[in-house]
Design a protein around this motif. Structure first.
Motif, mmCIF file in Angstrom:
data_model
loop_
_atom_site.group_PDB
_atom_site.id
_atom_site.type_symbol
_atom_site.label_atom_id
_atom_site.label_comp_id
_atom_site.label_asym_id
_atom_site.label_seq_id
_atom_site.Cartn_x
_atom_site.Cartn_y
_atom_site.Cartn_z
ATOM 1 N N ARG A 26 0.839 -1.208 0.000
ATOM 2 C CA ARG A 26 0.000 0.000 0.000
ATOM 3 C C ARG A 26 0.872 1.255 0.000
ATOM 4 N N SER A 27 1.911 1.253 0.817
ATOM 5 C CA SER A 27 2.802 2.412 0.883
ATOM 6 C C SER A 27 3.521 2.629 -0.434
ATOM 7 N N GLN A 28 3.924 1.539 -1.088
ATOM 8 C CA GLN A 28 4.562 1.650 -2.403
ATOM 9 C C GLN A 28 3.639 2.312 -3.407
ATOM 10 N N SER A 29 2.396 1.828 -3.473
ATOM 11 C CA SER A 29 1.443 2.366 -4.436
ATOM 12 C C SER A 29 1.175 3.845 -4.187
ATOM 13 N N TRP A 30 1.014 4.227 -2.931
ATOM 14 C CA TRP A 30 0.751 5.630 -2.598
ATOM 15 C C TRP A 30 1.968 6.504 -2.878
ATOM 16 N N GLN A 31 3.152 6.021 -2.533
ATOM 17 C CA GLN A 31 4.360 6.836 -2.756
ATOM 18 C C GLN A 31 4.620 7.060 -4.232
ATOM 19 N N MET A 32 4.489 5.996 -5.033
ATOM 20 C CA MET A 32 4.726 6.131 -6.464
ATOM 21 C C MET A 32 3.641 6.985 -7.126
ATOM 22 N N GLY A 33 2.405 6.828 -6.677
ATOM 23 C CA GLY A 33 1.328 7.650 -7.213
ATOM 24 C C GLY A 33 1.522 9.116 -6.892
ATOM 25 N N ARG A 34 1.884 9.378 -5.653
ATOM 26 C CA ARG A 34 2.120 10.761 -5.231
ATOM 27 C C ARG A 34 3.268 11.381 -6.017
ATOM 28 N N SER A 35 4.338 10.616 -6.197
ATOM 29 C CA SER A 35 5.500 11.129 -6.930
ATOM 30 C C SER A 35 5.169 11.383 -8.396
ATOM 31 N N LEU A 36 4.364 10.499 -8.994
ATOM 32 C CA LEU A 36 3.991 10.679 -10.397
ATOM 33 C C LEU A 36 3.110 11.911 -10.573
ATOM 34 N N LEU A 37 2.188 12.130 -9.659
ATOM 35 C CA LEU A 37 1.311 13.298 -9.761
ATOM 36 C C LEU A 37 2.107 14.594 -9.590
ATOM 37 N N ARG A 38 3.044 14.584 -8.672
ATOM 38 C CA ARG A 38 3.862 15.785 -8.477
ATOM 39 C C ARG A 38 4.716 16.059 -9.703
ATOM 40 N N LEU A 39 5.232 15.002 -10.317
ATOM 41 C CA LEU A 39 6.008 15.174 -11.541
ATOM 42 C C LEU A 39 5.127 15.741 -12.645
ATOM 43 N N PHE A 40 3.925 15.207 -12.787
ATOM 44 C CA PHE A 40 2.995 15.696 -13.798
ATOM 45 C C PHE A 40 2.639 17.162 -13.558
ATOM 46 N N GLN A 41 2.467 17.512 -12.297
ATOM 47 C CA GLN A 41 2.168 18.908 -11.967
ATOM 48 C C GLN A 41 3.311 19.822 -12.392
ATOM 49 N N ASP A 42 4.538 19.371 -12.171
ATOM 50 C CA ASP A 42 5.693 20.175 -12.565
ATOM 51 C C ASP A 42 5.828 20.276 -14.081
ATOM 52 N N LEU A 43 5.460 19.198 -14.775
ATOM 53 C CA LEU A 43 5.604 19.178 -16.231
ATOM 54 C C LEU A 43 4.503 19.952 -16.933
ATOM 55 N N GLN A 44 3.263 19.818 -16.410
ATOM 56 C CA GLN A 44 2.123 20.453 -17.067
ATOM 57 C C GLN A 44 1.144 20.976 -16.019
ATOM 58 N N ALA A 45 1.554 22.001 -15.315
ATOM 59 C CA ALA A 45 0.752 22.518 -14.211
ATOM 60 C C ALA A 45 -0.617 23.012 -14.660
ATOM 61 N N ASP A 46 -0.720 23.465 -15.899
ATOM 62 C CA ASP A 46 -1.995 23.994 -16.369
ATOM 63 C C ASP A 46 -3.052 22.910 -16.527
ATOM 64 N N GLU A 47 -2.617 21.635 -16.604
ATOM 65 C CA GLU A 47 -3.556 20.537 -16.760
ATOM 66 C C GLU A 47 -3.818 19.802 -15.459
ATOM 67 N N PHE A 48 -3.229 20.244 -14.384
ATOM 68 C CA PHE A 48 -3.364 19.555 -13.110
ATOM 69 C C PHE A 48 -4.667 19.949 -12.426
#
Length: 226
Positions: free
Chosen positions: A98-120
């Protein structure tokens, strides 16, 4: 199979890349404890484990939920997206997974926010977003078709576990690449099954992974976080 545009293909390669900075390399999903217990000792036994997981295991359910997140994003059904995220969290049988899934999901969303903040969207600003949910949402926003996204999800998952096996068993790099190539038909079969699964059919025979994960929590010495 729909033809990916060049733009969508490049984005899929980026989303499924083992170099994506989300920490996937630090997890073995029970492979470390299976190697320690001499259940996985070679390329053939690792291949058997991966094939069984693709056919019966939790990754099959994760990919199916990823597709539901994809479809919910397309129609902007944010309530369904949240419900599926909670459902997937509830199916995680150990703290490590569970911790793995949440950590990787959180990291991916933060990366996406940095890459395309206007679509977040604010909906995804939550600490407990599963990786499959984040992957499906981003694949939809990047206009990657469902089949390609699912193949990419399975390929990324297997690449990470094969990399863990290369270090732990150990295997040579060529053996690892041969194994990844030989799993191609298993990826394709699992993808076709996942795309047609009904909600009531979302189940897995994942007790082997659960036991391996629980054993990993008490290993004396560990290279990986799961």
């Amino acid at each position: 199979m729909d033809m990916l545009t060049n733009s969508a293909l490049l984005k899929l390669l980026q989303l499924a890349s083992p170099t994506l900075p989300i920490g996937a390399y630090s997890y073995s999903e029970g492979v470390e404890s299976l190697v320690d217990a001499a259940k996985i000792t070679s390329a053939s036994s690792l291949e058997h484990w991966l094939r069984q997981e693709l056919r019966y295991g939790a990754v099959r359910v994760e990919a199916a939920v990823m597709i539901r997140a994809y479809r919910s994003t397309i129609v902007e059904d944010f309530s369904a997206l949240t419900d599926w995220n909670h459902w997937l969290s509830a199916t995680r049988e150990t703290e490590e997974l569970r911790s793995q899934s949440w950590q990787m999901g959180r990291s991916l969303l933060r990366l996406f926010q940095d890459l395309q903040a206007d679509e977040f969207t604010p909906l995804l600003l939550q600490e407990e977003c599963n990786f499959a949910i984040a992957f499906g949402t981003i694949a939809a926003r990047w206009q990657i078709d469902e089949q390609s996204a699912t193949l990419g999800y399975f390929h990324s998952w297997a690449t990470n576990l094969i990399s863990a096996g290369i270090k732990l068993i150990p295997l040579g790099q060529t053996a690892g690449q041969r194994l990844l190539l030989e799993l191609g038909e298993a990826f394709d079969r699992a993808t076709q099954e996942v795309l047609t699964l009904q909600d009531d059919d979302l189940s897995s025979c994942g007790w082997g992974l659960s036991l391996a994960s629980m054993a990993h929590e008490t290993l004396y010495s560990r290279l990986f976080r799961s």
